[in-house]
Design a protein around this motif. Structure first.
Motif, PDB file in Angstrom:
ATOM      1  N   ILE A 311       0.832  -1.204   0.000  1.00  0.00           N
ATOM      2  CA  ILE A 311       0.000   0.000   0.000  1.00  0.00           C
ATOM      3  C   ILE A 311       0.863   1.248   0.000  1.00  0.00           C
ATOM      4  CG2 ILE A 311      -1.607   1.346   1.428  1.00  0.00           C
ATOM      5  CD1 ILE A 311      -2.820  -1.375   2.300  1.00  0.00           C
ATOM      6  N   ALA A 312       1.967   1.214   0.736  1.00  0.00           N
ATOM      7  CA  ALA A 312       2.834   2.396   0.828  1.00  0.00           C
ATOM      8  C   ALA A 312       3.422   2.771  -0.520  1.00  0.00           C
ATOM      9  CB  ALA A 312       3.959   2.141   1.834  1.00  0.00           C
ATOM     10  N   TYR A 313       3.919   1.789  -1.257  1.00  0.00           N
ATOM     11  CA  TYR A 313       4.581   2.109  -2.524  1.00  0.00           C
ATOM     12  C   TYR A 313       3.583   2.408  -3.635  1.00  0.00           C
ATOM     13  CZ  TYR A 313       8.802   0.723  -0.137  1.00  0.00           C
ATOM     14  OH  TYR A 313       9.834   0.652   0.761  1.00  0.00           O
ATOM     15  N   LEU A 314       2.521   1.606  -3.748  1.00  0.00           N
ATOM     16  CA  LEU A 314       1.507   1.912  -4.756  1.00  0.00           C
ATOM     17  C   LEU A 314       0.793   3.219  -4.423  1.00  0.00           C
ATOM     18  CD1 LEU A 314      -0.004  -1.633  -5.388  1.00  0.00           C
ATOM     19  CD2 LEU A 314       1.373  -0.290  -6.981  1.00  0.00           C
ATOM     20  N   GLY A 315       0.484   3.419  -3.146  1.00  0.00           N
ATOM     21  CA  GLY A 315      -0.175   4.659  -2.733  1.00  0.00           C
ATOM     22  C   GLY A 315       0.682   5.880  -2.966  1.00  0.00           C
ATOM     23  N   SER A 316       1.997   5.751  -2.757  1.00  0.00           N
ATOM     24  CA  SER A 316       2.896   6.878  -2.993  1.00  0.00           C
ATOM     25  C   SER A 316       2.938   7.258  -4.467  1.00  0.00           C
ATOM     26  CB  SER A 316       4.307   6.541  -2.494  1.00  0.00           C
ATOM     27  OG  SER A 316       4.328   6.392  -1.090  1.00  0.00           O
ATOM     28  N   LEU A 317       2.867   6.269  -5.341  1.00  0.00           N
ATOM     29  CA  LEU A 317       2.802   6.570  -6.774  1.00  0.00           C
ATOM     30  C   LEU A 317       1.517   7.311  -7.126  1.00  0.00           C
ATOM     31  CD1 LEU A 317       4.142   3.286  -8.438  1.00  0.00           C
ATOM     32  CD2 LEU A 317       5.399   5.380  -7.899  1.00  0.00           C
ATOM     33  N   MET A 318       0.494   7.118  -6.302  1.00  0.00           N
ATOM     34  CA  MET A 318      -0.789   7.785  -6.516  1.00  0.00           C
ATOM     35  C   MET A 318      -0.839   9.167  -5.863  1.00  0.00           C
ATOM     36  SD  MET A 318      -3.017   4.469  -5.343  1.00  0.00           S
ATOM     37  CE  MET A 318      -4.520   5.384  -5.163  1.00  0.00           C
ATOM     38  N   GLU A 319       0.236   9.539  -5.156  1.00  0.00           N
ATOM     39  CA  GLU A 319       0.262  10.805  -4.401  1.00  0.00           C
ATOM     40  C   GLU A 319      -0.728  10.789  -3.239  1.00  0.00           C
ATOM     41  OE1 GLU A 319       2.445  13.049  -4.754  1.00  0.00           O
ATOM     42  OE2 GLU A 319       3.305  12.664  -6.723  1.00  0.00           O
ATOM     43  N   VAL A 320      -0.973   9.601  -2.678  1.00  0.00           N
ATOM     44  CA  VAL A 320      -1.823   9.470  -1.501  1.00  0.00           C
ATOM     45  C   VAL A 320      -0.951   9.673  -0.262  1.00  0.00           C
ATOM     46  CG1 VAL A 320      -3.252   7.877  -0.177  1.00  0.00           C
ATOM     47  CG2 VAL A 320      -3.462   7.962  -2.653  1.00  0.00           C
ATOM     48  N   GLU A 321      -1.518  10.273   0.794  1.00  0.00           N
ATOM     49  CA  GLU A 321      -0.697  10.663   1.943  1.00  0.00           C
ATOM     50  C   GLU A 321      -0.671   9.627   3.055  1.00  0.00           C
ATOM     51  OE1 GLU A 321      -0.121  14.461   4.997  1.00  0.00           O
ATOM     52  OE2 GLU A 321      -1.791  14.421   3.593  1.00  0.00           O
ATOM     53  N   THR A 322      -1.804   9.031   3.416  1.00  0.00           N
ATOM     54  CA  THR A 322      -1.853   8.131   4.567  1.00  0.00           C
ATOM     55  C   THR A 322      -2.418   6.767   4.177  1.00  0.00           C
ATOM     56  OG1 THR A 322      -4.110   8.667   5.299  1.00  0.00           O
ATOM     57  CG2 THR A 322      -2.318  10.136   6.038  1.00  0.00           C
ATOM     58  N   VAL A 323      -2.216   5.796   5.069  1.00  0.00           N
ATOM     59  CA  VAL A 323      -2.775   4.463   4.855  1.00  0.00           C
ATOM     60  C   VAL A 323      -4.293   4.539   4.766  1.00  0.00           C
ATOM     61  CG1 VAL A 323      -3.047   2.163   5.850  1.00  0.00           C
ATOM     62  CG2 VAL A 323      -0.845   3.323   6.011  1.00  0.00           C
ATOM     63  N   TYR A 324      -4.898   5.292   5.651  1.00  0.00           N
ATOM     64  CA  TYR A 324      -6.359   5.417   5.624  1.00  0.00           C
ATOM     65  C   TYR A 324      -6.832   5.986   4.287  1.00  0.00           C
ATOM     66  CZ  TYR A 324     -11.066   7.091   6.544  1.00  0.00           C
ATOM     67  OH  TYR A 324     -12.413   7.337   6.459  1.00  0.00           O
ATOM     68  N   ASP A 325      -6.153   7.013   3.785  1.00  0.00           N
ATOM     69  CA  ASP A 325      -6.528   7.577   2.487  1.00  0.00           C
ATOM     70  C   ASP A 325      -6.448   6.522   1.388  1.00  0.00           C
ATOM     71  OD1 ASP A 325      -6.857  10.064   3.667  1.00  0.00           O
ATOM     72  OD2 ASP A 325      -4.814  10.716   3.224  1.00  0.00           O
ATOM     73  N   ASN A 368      -7.917   0.720   7.881  1.00  0.00           N
ATOM     74  CA  ASN A 368      -9.041   1.578   7.517  1.00  0.00           C
ATOM     75  C   ASN A 368      -9.566   2.380   8.710  1.00  0.00           C
ATOM     76  OD1 ASN A 368     -10.735   2.531   5.465  1.00  0.00           O
ATOM     77  ND2 ASN A 368     -12.367   1.122   6.027  1.00  0.00           N
ATOM     78  N   ASN A 369      -8.728   2.579   9.698  1.00  0.00           N
ATOM     79  CA  ASN A 369      -9.099   3.332  10.900  1.00  0.00           C
ATOM     80  C   ASN A 369      -8.951   4.828  10.626  1.00  0.00           C
ATOM     81  OD1 ASN A 369      -9.267   4.576  13.442  1.00  0.00           O
ATOM     82  ND2 ASN A 369      -8.267   2.880  14.483  1.00  0.00           N
ATOM     83  N   PRO A 370     -10.034   5.588  10.622  1.00  0.00           N
ATOM     84  CA  PRO A 370      -9.961   7.011  10.258  1.00  0.00           C
ATOM     85  C   PRO A 370      -9.224   7.859  11.283  1.00  0.00           C
ATOM     86  CG  PRO A 370     -12.142   6.476  11.073  1.00  0.00           C
ATOM     87  CD  PRO A 370     -11.411   5.179  10.956  1.00  0.00           C
ATOM     88  N   ASN A 371      -9.027   7.333  12.491  1.00  0.00           N
ATOM     89  CA  ASN A 371      -8.400   8.127  13.541  1.00  0.00           C
ATOM     90  C   ASN A 371      -6.912   7.830  13.722  1.00  0.00           C
ATOM     91  OD1 ASN A 371     -10.642   9.736  14.603  1.00  0.00           O
ATOM     92  ND2 ASN A 371     -11.541   7.743  15.067  1.00  0.00           N
ATOM     93  N   VAL A 372      -6.366   6.966  12.884  1.00  0.00           N
ATOM     94  CA  VAL A 372      -4.926   6.693  12.909  1.00  0.00           C
ATOM     95  C   VAL A 372      -4.343   7.167  11.585  1.00  0.00           C
ATOM     96  CG1 VAL A 372      -3.136   4.929  13.041  1.00  0.00           C
ATOM     97  CG2 VAL A 372      -5.174   4.734  14.473  1.00  0.00           C
ATOM     98  N   LYS A 373      -3.563   8.231  11.629  1.00  0.00           N
ATOM     99  CA  LYS A 373      -2.984   8.826  10.419  1.00  0.00           C
ATOM    100  C   LYS A 373      -1.543   8.348  10.254  1.00  0.00           C
ATOM    101  CE  LYS A 373      -6.748  11.214   9.834  1.00  0.00           C
ATOM    102  NZ  LYS A 373      -7.732  10.831   8.806  1.00  0.00           N
TER     103      LYS A 373
END
Length: 503
Positions: A311-325, A368-373
């Motif tokens: 999730i970290a590497y694919l999400g970073s390519l998407m310019e996503v900031e957090t795991v929850y996002d 998927n916890n919205p309160n853990v960034k």
């Protein structure tokens, strides 16, 4: 404004517990009108310890009683002592889930600082009523070398072997206390490492035996025979305390707390079976006793850390900031689930106490916890250290057993492209091998076969087995080619098809 914010706010200490309870907070009843003993010493009382081991001990005393109060010893900093001593060791734990809850934790009875309170620390460690010593001192606190053995040439170890009046390392401190117990015919305390080190208990005992063997063979033999050091596995996300948390505790819960902490609701403590019978009732509060800690460690690496990195590497390519996002992108979540089910789960032999499928789905719920960034950028750091533990061994096993590796290769390729993207954006590559990685990404030319060959030649990351595997390099090259367009075109078809946010 909530109803609780209209209530009177009380400074947190033993005298105010009854008033705090009247305001609606759960308090440690075992701390009212009596002391809870000092059966445990803990070295390194950071936030993780206060949200984890201290919580388990708190719950054990709530449920079953016992004199298991914790003397918390900071190895260097006085900040925890300054914050918690005026509060009689009490603090507020805020549990972050879709619904936020809180309680006052009372298991810490005293906070000491090694440099300031050395004699009292040593006296407590030597006391026959101290039965356990637990540690969260990070890997470097054990003074181990690259092979996981005690580094006799470590400056702190050299100091402690020479200096008799005071010790600075955890190894030296424990050895000194154990020597006193040995000379006074007091049984050794049980030592429990709670740091993320494979075989932490075995390595800690081996270090203590080796250290004492430098000056007292009889003591070393005694520890080798009688010292109990179970291996453990711990897990829970404990974000750093910030001013927002302090304000929440004060305004919503009417508690003036110098240092509250927060953590996710999930937590796990797996302990190697074989502890003394006289112990806190940790197992009645969720701790797992097992003869297969290694199995739990493997499950955590493969079912938690592997998808985390993916999730970290694919999400970073998407310019996503957090795991929850990232977890709000349904195609990405579906991809990770499919990877877990088809390529990761077959590689696992879970311990008998663990249902691997339920565990894997619980992990995705945690993500998927919205309160853990949890920032993807932080998870993506140090990839040269993480991939050889989290991802590549699964690929090797799948190759050996003729199983699919395509989805796992997406994580590896995304790591490569993440590094290239960092370089092209003139951002720092945070990695112990950053110089070598920088040299590699500077040579990349977006030709998949060329770029993959350069990366896979990196000995600190890729094993000889993977370097020789034509199938691995073919699949990785194909995946890298399918992903490489992301660097130039965020609307690239693969990216849009798999990762575009569900409408």
């Amino acid at each position: 404004m909530t109803t609780s914010s209209l209530l009177s706010s009380f400074p947190l200490n033993l005298k105010s517990l009854e008033s705090i309870q009247e305001n609606g907070s759960t308090i440690p009843q075992y701390r009212q009108n009596k002391k809870c003993g000092n059966g445990i010493v803990h070295l390194g009382p950071g936030a993780f310890f206060r949200g984890h081991q201290a919580w388990y001990t708190h719950k054990a005393m709530e449920k079953c009683g016992g004199d298991w109060g914790i003397t918390a010893v900071s190895m260097r900093s006085s900040k925890v002592k300054e914050a918690l001593s005026p509060q009689d060791g009490l603090y507020t734990l805020v549990e972050l889930d879709k619904k936020i809850s809180h309680e006052v934790i009372g298991s810490i009875s005293k906070v000491l600082v090694l440099g300031e309170d050395y004699n009292e620390v040593m006296h407590t460690l030597c006391s026959s009523t101290t039965y356990f010593v637990t540690l969260t001192i990070t890997e470097k606190g054990y003074c181990l070398n690259a092979n996981g053995d005690l580094d006799i040439n470590h400056p702190d170890i050299i100091h402690d072997l020479i200096e008799t009046s005071s010790k600075v390392s955890a190894i030296g401190l424990l050895a000194k206390a154990l020597e006193s117990r040995f000379l006074n015919s007091v049984a050794p305390f049980c030592v429990i490492s709670c740091d993320n080190i494979t075989d932490n208990g075995k390595r800690l005992k081996k270090a203590l035996v080796k250290y004492t063997g430098e000056y007292n063979l009889a003591l070393s033999d005694w520890l080798d025979e009688f010292l109990i050091c179970p291996s453990t596995m711990v897990d829970s996300i404990t974000p750093a305390t910030d001013e927002q948390l302090k304000s929440m505790v004060s305004n919503q819960y009417a508690i003036q707390d110098n240092w509250p902490i927060k953590r996710e609701s999930f937590l796990q403590w797996v302990i190697e079976d074989g502890l003394p019978e006289h112990r806190p009732a940790w197992e009645q509060c969720g701790a797992i006793f097992t003869d297969n800690v290694r199995g739990f460690e493997a499950a955590k690496l493969r079912l938690l850390n592997c998808p985390h990195s993916t999730i970290a590497y694919l999400g970073s390519l998407m310019e996503v900031e957090t795991v929850y996002d990232a977890m709000q992108y349904e195609p990405l979540v579906r991809f990770v689930k499919d990877m877990l089910d088809s390529e990761v789960m077959p590689s696992i032999e879970p311990p008998k106490e663990l249902d691997a499928f339920i565990y894997s789905r619980a992990i995705l719920e945690r993500f998927n916890n919205p309160n853990v960034k949890h920032l993807l950028s932080q998870i993506a750091w140090d990839g040269s250290q993480k991939l050889p533990i989290r991802i590549l061994p699964i690929i090797e096993e799948n190759l050996e057993n003729n199983r699919s590796i395509c989805m796992l290769c997406h994580c590896v390729a995304a790591w490569m492209l993440f590094l290239r993207k960092q370089y092209l954006a003139d951002r720092e590559i945070v990695d112990p091998h950053n110089s070598l990685l920088l040299d590699i990404v500077m040579q990349c030319n977006n030709n998949a076969e060329h770029d993959v060959n350069i990366f896979v030649s990196m000995t600190p990351v890729f094993s000889d087995v993977l370097k020789r595997s034509k199938k691995f390099q073919q699949v990785l090259t194909r995946v890298y080619a399918s992903l490489s367009g992301v660097l130039d075109d965020p609307a690239y078809p693969w990216y849009r098809k798999l990762l575009a946010k569900a409408s």
